[in-house]
Design an enzyme around this catalytic site. Sequence first.
Site, mmCIF file in Angstrom:
data_model
loop_
_atom_site.group_PDB
_atom_site.id
_atom_site.type_symbol
_atom_site.label_atom_id
_atom_site.label_comp_id
_atom_site.label_asym_id
_atom_site.label_seq_id
_atom_site.Cartn_x
_atom_site.Cartn_y
_atom_site.Cartn_z
ATOM 1 N N GLU A 30 0.876 -1.172 0.000
ATOM 2 C CA GLU A 30 0.000 0.000 0.000
ATOM 3 C C GLU A 30 0.909 1.216 0.000
ATOM 4 O OE1 GLU A 30 -1.986 3.172 1.976
ATOM 5 O OE2 GLU A 30 -2.317 1.518 3.369
ATOM 6 N N CYS A 79 -2.054 8.286 3.631
ATOM 7 C CA CYS A 79 -1.902 7.894 2.231
ATOM 8 C C CYS A 79 -3.159 8.219 1.430
ATOM 9 C CB CYS A 79 -1.593 6.405 2.142
ATOM 10 S SG CYS A 79 -2.791 5.371 3.017
#
Length: 487
Positions: free
Chosen positions: A251, A285
């Site tokens: 990720e 993120c």
Amino acid sequence: MNTQFEHIFINGEWRKGSSEKTIKNINPYTEEEILTIQSANEDDLNEAYEQAKQAQKSWGKELPQIKRGVLEKLVQVMNENKDFILEWLIKEAGSTAMKAEAEFQAAMNIVKEASTYPYRIEGSILPSQTPGKENRVYRDPLGVIGVISPWNFPFHLAIRSIASAIGTGNSVVVKPSTDTPVTGGLIFASLFEEAGLPKGVLNVVVGRGSEIGDAIVAHPVPRLISFTGSTEVGRHIGELAGKGLKKTALELGGNNVFIVLEDANLDQAVESALFGKFYHQGQICMATNRIFVQEDIYDQFADKFIQGVNKLQAGDPKEKSTHIGPLINRSQVDRILEDIDKTVQQGAEVRTGGEASGNLLQPTVLTGVRNNMPLAENEIFGPVAILIPFKDEEDVLSMANEFPYGLSGAVHSGSLERGVQLARKVETGMIHVNDQPVNDEAHMPFGGEKDSGLGRFNGHWVLEEFTTVKWVSVQHEKRDYGPFSNL
């Protein structure tokens, strides 16, 4: 609860790392030292992996109710130690009180979801093209999983992989970020120890990337590396893992878009944008990176948005009234200030904020930004919002999909169907209509496209990532091998 956080944790034992180097754990707001940890070296890492390999042999065969019982006990232990966990998230990760609470709840949901995995490991029986044959497909744990956890949401993003791996019968070696060695790693050693997890199933090595960063990936034991962090580091991890033919769950970075169409509910869009940009100082993120606003409503949106930003309180993350806490370290502040300066030099205007004191950067808004300016091209990862005008849907899609990232996003429109149709054209793994990009639910597929990562976390999607399948065929009747039969 064991708090020997100046140690590493291997095979159920707390001990000093074998490296000559130390890691100083610093409070990002006060910039005071919390504790010092003796680093792990490659010898420690090798032992952690070997112990994990041995422990997994029995853990993988353990009855499902035993695996589930450990994770259910973990839920209890986490609740009993909630205040302790929140305190560490605030002082180590710079979390505001609101963010620490939300991170704890997100982590709790992950553990509850993972507790169901031992009963969700399904095989199948399929037909065969051969007479008298039965095809069986068994699903098994991968073995040992290496987890490299980040510093921004360390507790949630570490347990996302740890609990899922353990729930699917794997063992784990964790290397937390050196900025958050406790909330991204060592705290789980204490929590699982109290929950009754057998020795060796979870190991935590705190070490510098220069000493064990490559080795945790290249070591021959782990079959999957789970990493959350920057695209640059993720690409390097992918290359190292590829040499060993290991699986990866990555990720990575994002340049997430927030699109406001002219028919959007403006107040709702502004409120959503404030959260999606400034939650945890934008150090997420999934956080909004580029706010695209249709030209007809650009000025109106900007005025309302700046009014909201000016009401945000920046300061001590312990105070419940604080919206904006510190960035994790000064290098992050300096990086963002440099991009602000470059963007202003190219014609953008700072409408509010732009000043820093220590690791505290004031919430900042720039208007007149173009898609090719530094703050638009780079992942900001801080409390800086940029507003970019667009003409129509074709124009905004061109800009939204221009860069090689695709993690999350948002579209605001008064027409849900229009919003959905536009959202589906944005090249991203996740996107939300009339909401903001920071969404994570333990049963929904979490992950990105393009340079934002590989694989999916959560729900039954992580079962695919953290397990493997084996085809076993059973020949119930004597098979006819043609000319090879009855020789």
